[in-house]
Write a protein that holds these residues in place. Structure first.
Motif, PDB file in Angstrom:
ATOM      1  N   ARG A 521       0.842  -1.198   0.000  1.00 32.15           N
ATOM      2  CA  ARG A 521       0.000   0.000   0.000  1.00 32.15           C
ATOM      3  C   ARG A 521       0.876   1.245   0.000  1.00 32.15           C
ATOM      4  NH1 ARG A 521      -3.818  -1.014   4.874  1.00 32.15           N
ATOM      5  NH2 ARG A 521      -2.545  -2.890   5.118  1.00 32.15           N
ATOM      6  N   GLU A 522       0.577   2.145  -0.900  1.00 29.02           N
ATOM      7  CA  GLU A 522       1.496   3.252  -1.151  1.00 29.02           C
ATOM      8  C   GLU A 522       1.634   4.204   0.035  1.00 29.02           C
ATOM      9  OE1 GLU A 522      -1.699   6.075  -3.519  1.00 29.02           O
ATOM     10  OE2 GLU A 522      -0.242   4.904  -4.636  1.00 29.02           O
ATOM     11  N   THR A 523       0.602   4.314   0.925  1.00 28.77           N
ATOM     12  CA  THR A 523       0.705   5.241   2.057  1.00 28.77           C
ATOM     13  C   THR A 523       0.908   4.548   3.402  1.00 28.77           C
ATOM     14  OG1 THR A 523      -1.703   5.212   2.250  1.00 28.77           O
ATOM     15  CG2 THR A 523      -0.723   6.983   0.939  1.00 28.77           C
ATOM     16  N   PHE A 524       0.698   3.247   3.467  1.00 28.15           N
ATOM     17  CA  PHE A 524       0.712   2.571   4.767  1.00 28.15           C
ATOM     18  C   PHE A 524       2.094   2.607   5.411  1.00 28.15           C
ATOM     19  CE2 PHE A 524       1.145  -1.291   7.366  1.00 28.15           C
ATOM     20  CZ  PHE A 524       0.120  -1.074   8.264  1.00 28.15           C
ATOM     21  N   GLU A 525       3.122   2.179   4.654  1.00 27.13           N
ATOM     22  CA  GLU A 525       4.458   2.093   5.250  1.00 27.13           C
ATOM     23  C   GLU A 525       4.994   3.467   5.629  1.00 27.13           C
ATOM     24  OE1 GLU A 525       5.948  -0.538   6.217  1.00 27.13           O
ATOM     25  OE2 GLU A 525       4.484  -1.940   5.357  1.00 27.13           O
ATOM     26  N   SER A 526       4.767   4.456   4.776  1.00 29.47           N
ATOM     27  CA  SER A 526       5.244   5.806   5.101  1.00 29.47           C
ATOM     28  C   SER A 526       4.508   6.363   6.311  1.00 29.47           C
ATOM     29  CB  SER A 526       5.060   6.733   3.904  1.00 29.47           C
ATOM     30  OG  SER A 526       3.702   6.770   3.492  1.00 29.47           O
ATOM     31  N   ALA A 527       3.208   6.067   6.428  1.00 30.89           N
ATOM     32  CA  ALA A 527       2.446   6.533   7.590  1.00 30.89           C
ATOM     33  C   ALA A 527       2.929   5.863   8.871  1.00 30.89           C
ATOM     34  CB  ALA A 527       0.956   6.257   7.366  1.00 30.89           C
ATOM     35  N   MET A 528       3.282   4.591   8.794  1.00 26.27           N
ATOM     36  CA  MET A 528       3.803   3.898   9.977  1.00 26.27           C
ATOM     37  C   MET A 528       5.114   4.514  10.434  1.00 26.27           C
ATOM     38  SD  MET A 528       1.593   1.654  10.860  1.00 26.27           S
ATOM     39  CE  MET A 528       2.578   0.765  12.064  1.00 26.27           C
ATOM     40  N   VAL A 529       5.977   4.881   9.481  1.00 26.43           N
ATOM     41  CA  VAL A 529       7.244   5.519   9.843  1.00 26.43           C
ATOM     42  C   VAL A 529       6.982   6.858  10.517  1.00 26.43           C
ATOM     43  CG1 VAL A 529       9.352   6.548   8.941  1.00 26.43           C
ATOM     44  CG2 VAL A 529       8.556   4.338   8.065  1.00 26.43           C
ATOM     45  N   MET A 530       6.071   7.635   9.963  1.00 26.76           N
ATOM     46  CA  MET A 530       5.748   8.940  10.549  1.00 26.76           C
ATOM     47  C   MET A 530       5.194   8.775  11.975  1.00 26.76           C
ATOM     48  SD  MET A 530       4.000  10.838   7.258  1.00 26.76           S
ATOM     49  CE  MET A 530       3.644  12.318   8.203  1.00 26.76           C
ATOM     50  N   GLY A 531       4.302   7.784  12.162  1.00 25.77           N
ATOM     51  CA  GLY A 531       3.739   7.566  13.494  1.00 25.77           C
ATOM     52  C   GLY A 531       4.793   7.164  14.504  1.00 25.77           C
ATOM     53  N   ARG A 532       5.716   6.291  14.090  1.00 24.91           N
ATOM     54  CA  ARG A 532       6.778   5.868  15.006  1.00 24.91           C
ATOM     55  C   ARG A 532       7.663   7.043  15.403  1.00 24.91           C
ATOM     56  NH1 ARG A 532       8.880   2.243  12.098  1.00 24.91           N
ATOM     57  NH2 ARG A 532      10.648   3.417  11.254  1.00 24.91           N
ATOM     58  N   GLU A 533       8.048   7.884  14.430  1.00 23.59           N
ATOM     59  CA  GLU A 533       8.891   9.037  14.729  1.00 23.59           C
ATOM     60  C   GLU A 533       8.170  10.033  15.631  1.00 23.59           C
ATOM     61  OE1 GLU A 533      12.069   9.445  14.048  1.00 23.59           O
ATOM     62  OE2 GLU A 533      12.063   7.440  13.163  1.00 23.59           O
ATOM     63  N   ALA A 534       6.854  10.150  15.459  1.00 21.63           N
ATOM     64  CA  ALA A 534       6.089  11.061  16.326  1.00 21.63           C
ATOM     65  C   ALA A 534       6.080  10.553  17.764  1.00 21.63           C
ATOM     66  CB  ALA A 534       4.655  11.197  15.792  1.00 21.63           C
ATOM     67  N   MET A 535       5.913   9.237  17.947  1.00 21.32           N
ATOM     68  CA  MET A 535       5.953   8.679  19.308  1.00 21.32           C
ATOM     69  C   MET A 535       7.309   8.907  19.959  1.00 21.32           C
ATOM     70  SD  MET A 535       3.771   5.101  19.159  1.00 21.32           S
ATOM     71  CE  MET A 535       4.682   4.399  17.785  1.00 21.32           C
ATOM     72  N   LEU A 536       8.381   8.711  19.208  1.00 18.20           N
ATOM     73  CA  LEU A 536       9.723   8.921  19.748  1.00 18.20           C
ATOM     74  C   LEU A 536       9.932  10.390  20.112  1.00 18.20           C
ATOM     75  CD1 LEU A 536      11.832   6.654  17.342  1.00 18.20           C
ATOM     76  CD2 LEU A 536      11.121   6.152  19.705  1.00 18.20           C
ATOM     77  N   ALA A 537       9.378  11.293  19.315  1.00 12.33           N
ATOM     78  CA  ALA A 537       9.506  12.719  19.610  1.00 12.33           C
ATOM     79  C   ALA A 537       8.784  13.100  20.889  1.00 12.33           C
ATOM     80  CB  ALA A 537       8.958  13.545  18.439  1.00 12.33           C
ATOM     81  N   LEU A 538       7.729  12.330  21.241  1.00 13.34           N
ATOM     82  CA  LEU A 538       6.998  12.580  22.477  1.00 13.34           C
ATOM     83  C   LEU A 538       7.672  11.941  23.680  1.00 13.34           C
ATOM     84  CD1 LEU A 538       3.324  12.098  21.231  1.00 13.34           C
ATOM     85  CD2 LEU A 538       4.464  14.246  21.838  1.00 13.34           C
ATOM     86  N   GLY A 539       8.810  11.286  23.461  1.00 18.80           N
ATOM     87  CA  GLY A 539       9.549  10.694  24.567  1.00 18.80           C
ATOM     88  C   GLY A 539       9.235   9.246  24.838  1.00 18.80           C
ATOM     89  N   THR A 540       8.500   8.600  23.954  1.00 20.67           N
ATOM     90  CA  THR A 540       8.181   7.189  24.146  1.00 20.67           C
ATOM     91  C   THR A 540       9.448   6.355  24.017  1.00 20.67           C
ATOM     92  OG1 THR A 540       6.018   7.616  23.147  1.00 20.67           O
ATOM     93  CG2 THR A 540       6.690   5.315  23.342  1.00 20.67           C
ATOM     94  N   GLU A 541       9.551   5.348  24.856  1.00 24.38           N
ATOM     95  CA  GLU A 541      10.703   4.451  24.760  1.00 24.38           C
ATOM     96  C   GLU A 541      10.645   3.691  23.423  1.00 24.38           C
ATOM     97  OE1 GLU A 541      13.288   4.004  26.708  1.00 24.38           O
ATOM     98  OE2 GLU A 541      12.588   5.596  28.058  1.00 24.38           O
ATOM     99  N   PRO A 542      11.813   3.462  22.773  1.00 26.38           N
ATOM    100  CA  PRO A 542      11.808   2.749  21.487  1.00 26.38           C
ATOM    101  C   PRO A 542      11.124   1.398  21.550  1.00 26.38           C
ATOM    102  CG  PRO A 542      13.930   3.764  21.873  1.00 26.38           C
ATOM    103  CD  PRO A 542      13.147   3.950  23.141  1.00 26.38           C
ATOM    104  N   ALA A 543      11.323   0.653  22.644  1.00 26.57           N
ATOM    105  CA  ALA A 543      10.692  -0.666  22.765  1.00 26.57           C
ATOM    106  C   ALA A 543       9.181  -0.535  22.814  1.00 26.57           C
ATOM    107  CB  ALA A 543      11.210  -1.383  24.006  1.00 26.57           C
TER     108      ALA A 543
END
Length: 589
Positions: A521-543
């Motif tokens: 899916r053309e937007t799914f993988e890119s959206a998942m990357v964006m969501g992960r980076e947003a969580m990390l920016a909020l201070g979420t632990e990588p695990a």
């Protein structure tokens, strides 16, 4: 009356098509091949069979366009650089084979009691191998692009070039003063022929690509087909007016367009006409076999067929071995090229008109050539059945220094461009087609070689080499077109792995049902990357971020399976987030 006249004109067409439809499948079913089926059908309905047709030469002259189109398609497969690489095979191997076989066959004619002039003309007519039959047999077994197939094609090209000087020799041998005078002027016509070739090259280099670009932008498929036919027939006519072979003109036109972005589209448009007309040519050859001449001089004709074919095959084998071809390739070439060809009819007609040979010799030699053409498929079958199995030759084939693969990319938009980068760095062999002629042209400035073609058409996929690919990447941005392409590929090329770009979940499910090996899916993988980076920016632990991402992917896989099972999508509910309701009520991609 008009209706009766129109229906009567259709009768010969229906007879020709009916004979081919009945005979060819029957002969292929019993293992004798399509060529022999056409020849047998022509003999059955011709003037010396059931008598449904009285003038086979008319059909042959019309159906020669099949040979012309066949050479055009072969030309499309040969870039000028590849043709230049074959120059030694064309002029070296070709001239050596013609000289050796011509000398041996002339001696056979003298041994039969004919004069040197008659023996020479008969021998040289038999030396000119049937391009139509050999190319058809090579095409049926997929050997045209192999190294040994390329050597055979090179010799055939040289023999096509040879018809002009042979016609000049006939004029010089003629006892007719007028014909001799014509022979003196033949050298002037050779100059005209050279001018015709120069004109064709100029048109091919400077006019053809802009013409097809304008027509492609018009998006009128029938006009593109008409333009393809115009190029083939126009090139053939130009060479004919210059005194050269029509087939040679079409071949040169194909070579000039071999690096064009429209190459695969042209090949697909020409293919139906080529096959039909080539079949008609074989029908006409079968009709031209004069059974009365065979019955009257059967001993001479049978002896002539056997002796000429055996001696020519021996000469070809010796030349092949002298030029370092392995035994299997030499034997295969000798059997495949041991017949006379269609240009023999042209040479014998000119010799008869110039009184170099008499009508009896002309009838006998024509029968000998036709019978040799009919016997060739049988000889090839016998070789395949009783001779040791021929293994593919790697002589002259390039040896890769790293792993490469055949990849067909359909669509060079944003996704296609990015997906191709890994493959280009790997050094894989890539073919790219796109339905946008503007994009195909502009891509060349960035180092891409893109061919114009509609990927939803099965004939275009065949022309682009989909049947030989290992992987097909479907990167078009139109969901319905992508689904259609996947369906075509999985039906026609089940052995090829197909990876497709999907627009959304619904389209992804349609692709899976169509048999795609992998959809992205053309937007799914890119959206998942964006969501992960947003969580990390909020201070979420990588695990923790990884666990949340894995849970989302699991939920998405469950929902996707529901879609495949027929559950469908819930309007207004973004399925990536499972049971969580989206605020905008839009369907997730």
């Amino acid at each position: 009356m008009a209706a009766e006249s129109g229906s009567s004109e259709l009768i010969p067409v229906v007879m020709l098509l009916g004979a081919a439809v009945v005979a060819v499948p029957l002969f292929k079913r019993i293992g004798l091949g399509s060529v022999l089926g056409y020849l047998a059908a022509g003999l059955a309905i011709g003037p010396f069979g059931l008598g449904w047709f009285s003038d086979p030469q008319t059909i042959i002259h019309t159906a020669e366009l099949g040979v012309v189109m066949f050479l055009f398609v072969i030309g499309l497969e040969m870039q000028p650089s590849h043709l230049w690489a074959l120059r030694r095979a064309i002029f070296g191997l070709g001239s050596l084979q013609v000289l050796v076989c011509g000398a041996l066959l002339t001696l056979v004619g003298v041994a039969f009691g004919f004069s040197w002039a008659v023996s020479f003309i008969s021998a040289m007519g038999f030396v000119l191998t049937s391009t139509a039959i050999v190319m058809q047999l090579l095409g049926e077994r997929g050997d045209i692009a192999t190294p040994r197939g390329q050597k055979i094609v090179s010799v055939l090209l040289f023999e096509d070039l040879l018809i002009v000087p042979l016609l000049a020799i006939v004029a010089f041998l003629s006892p007719d003063a007028a014909a001799a005078a014509a022979g003196a002027s033949r050298w002037a016509s050779i100059g005209i022929g050279a001018g015709s070739i120069a004109l064709l090259v100029a048109v091919g280099v400077w006019l053809l690509n802009p013409l097809f670009r304008v027509l492609a932008n018009a998006h009128a498929r029938e006009v593109m087909t008409a333009a393809a036919l115009l190029v083939v027939l126009g090139a053939a006519l130009l060479m004919q007016l210059g005194g050269l072979s029509m087939a040679m003109g079409a071949f040169l036109a194909g070579v000039l367009l071999s690096e064009s972005t429209f190459r695969h589209q042209l090949e697909a448009d020409i293919e139906p006409f080529r096959g039909l007309l080539l079949g008609l040519f074989f029908l006409g050859v079968g009709m031209s076999l004069d059974l009365s001449a065979v019955a009257q001089h059967w001993a001479l004709i049978v002896a002539g067929v056997l002796s000429l074919m055996v001696v020519k095959a021996l000469g070809i084998y010796v030349v092949a071995r002298l030029t370092h071809s392995p035994h299997e390739d030499a034997l295969d070439r000798a059997v495949l090229m041991a017949q006379g060809g269609e240009f023999a009819f042209v040479l014998f007609a000119a010799a008869l008109a110039g009184r170099v040979i008499d009508p009896v010799v002309n009838a006998n030699m024509t029968a000998i050539v036709v019978l040799s053409m009919a016997l060739t498929p049988l000889a090839v079958l016998a070789l395949q059945r009783w001779a040791p199995r021929v293994s593919p030759s790697t002589a002259g084939a390039p040896v890769p220094d790293h792993q490469t693969g055949a990849v067909l990319i359909i669509g060079l938009g944003r996704v296609g461009q990015i997906a191709s980068q890994n493959l280009l760095l790997l050094g894989a062999e890539i073919t790219i087609i796109d339905a946008d002629p503007q994009l195909a042209r502009e891509a060349e400035h960035f180092g891409f070689k893109v061919y114009y073609g509609d990927g939803t058409r099965l004939d275009i996929l065949h022309a682009a080499g989909a049947d030989k690919a290992k992987v097909i990447l479907v990167c078009v941005d139109e969901p319905s077109a992508a689904t259609q392409i996947v369906q075509q590929c999985k039906h026609a090329f089940p052995h090829v792995r197909v990876i497709a770009r999907s627009f959304d979940r619904e389209h992804a499910a349609a692709l899976v049902k169509a048999g795609v090996d992998l959809q992205v899916r053309e937007t799914f993988e890119s959206a998942m990357v964006m969501g992960r980076e947003a969580m990390l920016a909020l201070g979420t632990e990588p695990a923790a971020a990884e666990a949340i991402e894995a849970d989302i992917r699991r939920r998405d896989a469950e929902r996707f399976q529901m879609e495949l099972d027929g559950g469908g999508l819930v309007a207004g509910r973004p399925m990536i987030l499972g049971n969580l309701r989206g605020r905008n009520g839009t369907q997730a991609h």
